[in-house]
Write a protein that holds these residues in place. Structure first.
Motif, PDB file in Angstrom:
ATOM      1  N   PHE A  45       0.826  -1.207   0.000  1.00  0.00           N
ATOM      2  CA  PHE A  45       0.000   0.000   0.000  1.00  0.00           C
ATOM      3  C   PHE A  45       0.863   1.260   0.000  1.00  0.00           C
ATOM      4  O   PHE A  45       0.514   2.260  -0.640  1.00  0.00           O
ATOM      5  N   ARG A  46       1.968   1.230   0.719  1.00  0.00           N
ATOM      6  CA  ARG A  46       2.844   2.403   0.747  1.00  0.00           C
ATOM      7  C   ARG A  46       3.364   2.712  -0.655  1.00  0.00           C
ATOM      8  O   ARG A  46       3.480   3.875  -1.046  1.00  0.00           O
ATOM      9  N   MET A  47       3.662   1.656  -1.418  1.00  0.00           N
ATOM     10  CA  MET A  47       4.196   1.853  -2.756  1.00  0.00           C
ATOM     11  C   MET A  47       3.114   2.275  -3.747  1.00  0.00           C
ATOM     12  O   MET A  47       3.343   3.133  -4.599  1.00  0.00           O
ATOM     13  N   THR A  48       1.928   1.694  -3.638  1.00  0.00           N
ATOM     14  CA  THR A  48       0.891   1.924  -4.648  1.00  0.00           C
ATOM     15  C   THR A  48      -0.075   3.051  -4.293  1.00  0.00           C
ATOM     16  O   THR A  48      -0.610   3.714  -5.186  1.00  0.00           O
ATOM     17  N   MET A  49      -0.313   3.284  -2.992  1.00  0.00           N
ATOM     18  CA  MET A  49      -1.319   4.252  -2.575  1.00  0.00           C
ATOM     19  C   MET A  49      -0.775   5.384  -1.721  1.00  0.00           C
ATOM     20  O   MET A  49      -1.435   6.408  -1.553  1.00  0.00           O
ATOM     21  N   GLY A  50       0.421   5.188  -1.168  1.00  0.00           N
ATOM     22  CA  GLY A  50       0.976   6.221  -0.303  1.00  0.00           C
ATOM     23  C   GLY A  50       0.107   6.447   0.921  1.00  0.00           C
ATOM     24  O   GLY A  50      -0.333   5.498   1.571  1.00  0.00           O
ATOM     25  N   LYS A 102     -15.160  10.899   0.456  1.00  0.00           N
ATOM     26  CA  LYS A 102     -15.576  12.147  -0.205  1.00  0.00           C
ATOM     27  C   LYS A 102     -14.682  12.508  -1.384  1.00  0.00           C
ATOM     28  O   LYS A 102     -15.152  12.890  -2.444  1.00  0.00           O
ATOM     29  N   ASP A 103     -13.374  12.386  -1.186  1.00  0.00           N
ATOM     30  CA  ASP A 103     -12.442  12.738  -2.254  1.00  0.00           C
ATOM     31  C   ASP A 103     -12.184  11.511  -3.129  1.00  0.00           C
ATOM     32  O   ASP A 103     -11.460  10.601  -2.748  1.00  0.00           O
ATOM     33  N   LYS A 104     -12.783  11.476  -4.283  1.00  0.00           N
ATOM     34  CA  LYS A 104     -12.645  10.339  -5.188  1.00  0.00           C
ATOM     35  C   LYS A 104     -11.741  10.669  -6.386  1.00  0.00           C
ATOM     36  O   LYS A 104     -11.845  10.075  -7.456  1.00  0.00           O
ATOM     37  N   THR A 105     -10.838  11.618  -6.175  1.00  0.00           N
ATOM     38  CA  THR A 105      -9.923  12.027  -7.248  1.00  0.00           C
ATOM     39  C   THR A 105      -9.103  10.847  -7.756  1.00  0.00           C
ATOM     40  O   THR A 105      -8.920  10.666  -8.964  1.00  0.00           O
ATOM     41  N   ASP A 106      -8.598  10.046  -6.828  1.00  0.00           N
ATOM     42  CA  ASP A 106      -7.806   8.864  -7.179  1.00  0.00           C
ATOM     43  C   ASP A 106      -8.565   7.589  -6.833  1.00  0.00           C
ATOM     44  O   ASP A 106      -7.990   6.632  -6.297  1.00  0.00           O
ATOM     45  N   LYS A 109      -7.401   3.916  -7.277  1.00  0.00           N
ATOM     46  CA  LYS A 109      -6.452   3.262  -6.385  1.00  0.00           C
ATOM     47  C   LYS A 109      -7.121   2.276  -5.434  1.00  0.00           C
ATOM     48  O   LYS A 109      -6.429   1.473  -4.794  1.00  0.00           O
ATOM     49  N   PHE A 110      -8.449   2.352  -5.318  1.00  0.00           N
ATOM     50  CA  PHE A 110      -9.145   1.375  -4.478  1.00  0.00           C
ATOM     51  C   PHE A 110      -8.940  -0.054  -5.001  1.00  0.00           C
ATOM     52  O   PHE A 110      -9.062  -1.020  -4.250  1.00  0.00           O
ATOM     53  N   ALA A 111      -8.626  -0.180  -6.281  1.00  0.00           N
ATOM     54  CA  ALA A 111      -8.380  -1.517  -6.846  1.00  0.00           C
ATOM     55  C   ALA A 111      -7.197  -2.193  -6.165  1.00  0.00           C
ATOM     56  O   ALA A 111      -7.136  -3.424  -6.083  1.00  0.00           O
ATOM     57  N   TYR A 112      -6.246  -1.384  -5.655  1.00  0.00           N
ATOM     58  CA  TYR A 112      -5.080  -1.956  -4.989  1.00  0.00           C
ATOM     59  C   TYR A 112      -5.463  -2.647  -3.680  1.00  0.00           C
ATOM     60  O   TYR A 112      -4.758  -3.550  -3.218  1.00  0.00           O
ATOM     61  N   LEU A 113      -6.558  -2.230  -3.069  1.00  0.00           N
ATOM     62  CA  LEU A 113      -7.015  -2.879  -1.845  1.00  0.00           C
ATOM     63  C   LEU A 113      -7.377  -4.338  -2.133  1.00  0.00           C
ATOM     64  O   LEU A 113      -7.011  -5.254  -1.392  1.00  0.00           O
ATOM     65  N   TYR A 114      -8.098  -4.547  -3.228  1.00  0.00           N
ATOM     66  CA  TYR A 114      -8.509  -5.907  -3.594  1.00  0.00           C
ATOM     67  C   TYR A 114      -7.331  -6.708  -4.135  1.00  0.00           C
ATOM     68  O   TYR A 114      -7.245  -7.925  -3.936  1.00  0.00           O
TER      69      TYR A 114
END
Length: 276
Positions: A45-50, A102-106, A109-114
């Motif tokens: 997560f640190r690498m892909t989502m910060g 609320k902020d859905k700008t990125d 990146k939620f795909a990285y969770l799955y």
């Protein structure tokens, strides 16, 4: 030379921690695998989502831990199999939580969770099937043998790759990992099989010899792909290591990337042939 010494000492400490945890019993095994899972997911997560969507990251890690723990009690304490499905509830919460961000700008990146759940949590969870017998009895020896094969593959690939692979022969996947060579691959392959044979004759790898050799070969190939997959992620994000927690090695993900594919391959082989 300094880096080699540092790398060697760190490697010995990692091996000792894994071996001791496996031999001390099932709860130490559980603690070890949960720590490895959490560390790898955090590094991913640190690498892909910060720092984005931190709460969602925590929910995904919680979902992964829930899956592992429920499977742990299913394989080791006869928890009814249907209750393992409860692990889907935290995963559903991760999905529902995305609606309230609320902020859905990125948002992509939620795909990285799955991805982390499928790529890290599920393979680590499958290790439960390598340490528990059908009657729930704990035996860490099979997983110990799996790790020995993975370590032998890594050591063989490193030694042959450094000494011969950089000068002779072709590169394995130059567009993903320029330092990996075919000579290194075959060095790891041979050493992995040699260690499997030694473990068999030493009475630790208790399956018939041909199964031990086939498993070592399949796990070696799977481990190489696991290593390359992580290298591809790091190359995409232009990072050298997934972390810095292990001196001379990088992060936990850097050290256990091979295991994410190799251990499931060994478990799947035994389950498909009904010899686990």
């Amino acid at each position: 030379m300094r880096n080699l010494i540092q790398r060697t000492l760190s490697g010995i400490l990692i091996i000792a921690a894994v071996v001791v945890s496996l031999l001390l019993g099932k709860f130490f095994f559980c603690a070890l695998m949960l720590v490895l899972m959490i560390c790898m997911m955090v590094e991913f997560f640190r690498m892909t989502m910060g720092n984005e969507y931190r709460f969602s990251q925590l929910l995904a890690i919680f979902a992964g831990c829930t899956l592992f723990i429920l499977t742990f009690f299913y394989t080791g304490f006869h928890l009814p199999g249907r209750l393992v499905m409860l692990a889907f509830i935290p995963i559903f919460i991760v999905m529902v939580n995305s609606l309230y961000v609320k902020d859905k700008t990125d948002f992509g990146k939620f795909a990285y969770l799955y991805t982390a759940l499928l790529y890290i949590a599920v393979p680590v969870t499958l290790s439960n099937f390598a340490v528990f017998k059908f009657n729930g009895e704990y035996d860490g020896m099979l997983l110990f043998c799996f790790f020995c094969i993975i370590w032998a593959s890594d050591v063989g690939a490193y030694i042959f790759g450094i000494t011969l692979g950089q000068k002779y022969g072709k590169k394995l996947f130059p567009e993903v990992s320029p330092k990996k060579s075919w000579i290194g691959f075959w060095g790891g392959f041979i050493l992995a099989i040699g260690v499997a044979v030694a473990l068999h004759y030493g009475g630790l790898f208790t399956y018939p010899l041909h199964h031990c050799i086939i498993m070592a070969a399949l796990m070696n190939i799977a481990g190489v792909y696991g290593d390359l997959i992580e290298s591809q992620w790091k190359r995409h994000y232009a990072v050298k290591d997934s972390g810095s927690v292990i001196p001379g090695h990088g992060g936990i993900w850097d050290r256990f990337d091979s295991a994410l594919m190799a251990i499931p391959m060994g478990v799947i082989y035994l389950v498909v042939l009904n010899i686990l």
